[in-house]
Write a protein that holds these residues in place. Sequence first.
Motif, PDB file in Angstrom:
ATOM      1  N   SER A  48       0.825  -1.156  -0.219  1.00 49.99           N
ATOM      2  CA  SER A  48       0.245  -0.158  -0.280  1.00 49.99           C
ATOM      3  C   SER A  48       0.841   1.339  -0.181  1.00 49.99           C
ATOM      4  O   SER A  48       2.111   1.307   0.254  1.00 49.99           O
ATOM      5  N   GLU A  49      -0.069   2.515  -0.749  1.00 57.52           N
ATOM      6  CA  GLU A  49       0.911   3.468  -0.520  1.00 57.52           C
ATOM      7  C   GLU A  49      -0.133   4.914  -0.173  1.00 57.52           C
ATOM      8  O   GLU A  49      -1.237   4.409  -0.492  1.00 57.52           O
ATOM      9  N   PHE A  50      -0.138   5.601   0.671  1.00 56.63           N
ATOM     10  CA  PHE A  50      -0.515   6.880   1.085  1.00 56.63           C
ATOM     11  C   PHE A  50      -0.331   8.070   0.323  1.00 56.63           C
ATOM     12  O   PHE A  50       1.042   8.026  -0.534  1.00 56.63           O
ATOM     13  N   TYR A  51      -1.160   8.727   0.237  1.00 59.10           N
ATOM     14  CA  TYR A  51      -1.259  10.085  -0.712  1.00 59.10           C
ATOM     15  C   TYR A  51      -2.208  10.827   0.066  1.00 59.10           C
ATOM     16  O   TYR A  51      -3.231  10.831   0.318  1.00 59.10           O
ATOM     17  N   ASN A  52      -1.592  12.342   0.220  1.00 59.83           N
ATOM     18  CA  ASN A  52      -2.430  13.225   0.624  1.00 59.83           C
ATOM     19  C   ASN A  52      -4.005  13.538  -0.508  1.00 59.83           C
ATOM     20  O   ASN A  52      -3.180  14.165  -1.763  1.00 59.83           O
ATOM     21  N   LYS A  53      -4.561  13.834   0.604  1.00 60.62           N
ATOM     22  CA  LYS A  53      -5.603  13.710  -0.288  1.00 60.62           C
ATOM     23  C   LYS A  53      -6.037  15.416  -1.098  1.00 60.62           C
ATOM     24  O   LYS A  53      -6.538  15.558  -2.400  1.00 60.62           O
ATOM     25  N   GLN A  54      -5.385  16.372  -0.630  1.00 64.09           N
ATOM     26  CA  GLN A  54      -5.149  17.866  -0.947  1.00 64.09           C
ATOM     27  C   GLN A  54      -4.514  18.018  -2.093  1.00 64.09           C
ATOM     28  O   GLN A  54      -4.688  19.258  -2.322  1.00 64.09           O
TER      29      GLN A  54
END
Length: 68
Positions: A48-54
Amino acid sequence: MSNKGCIKCGSRDAGQKEVAMTGTGLSKMLDLQHNKFVVVFCKNCGYSEFYNKQSSTASNVLDFFFGG
């Protein structure tokens, strides 16, 4: 040959979810979940990779995940 795909297993089968998390300090104590992320995950191995939604849009996070 294209080697784009999951960096762990090479699969091109991915999904995405939106998650919210608390920060630190007062927001953690009050359980204020103002940090929003898009998580892109490999359906084969779970990487998994997290991306800042903003700063990300739904249309391009899969491109980031696959190295595009």
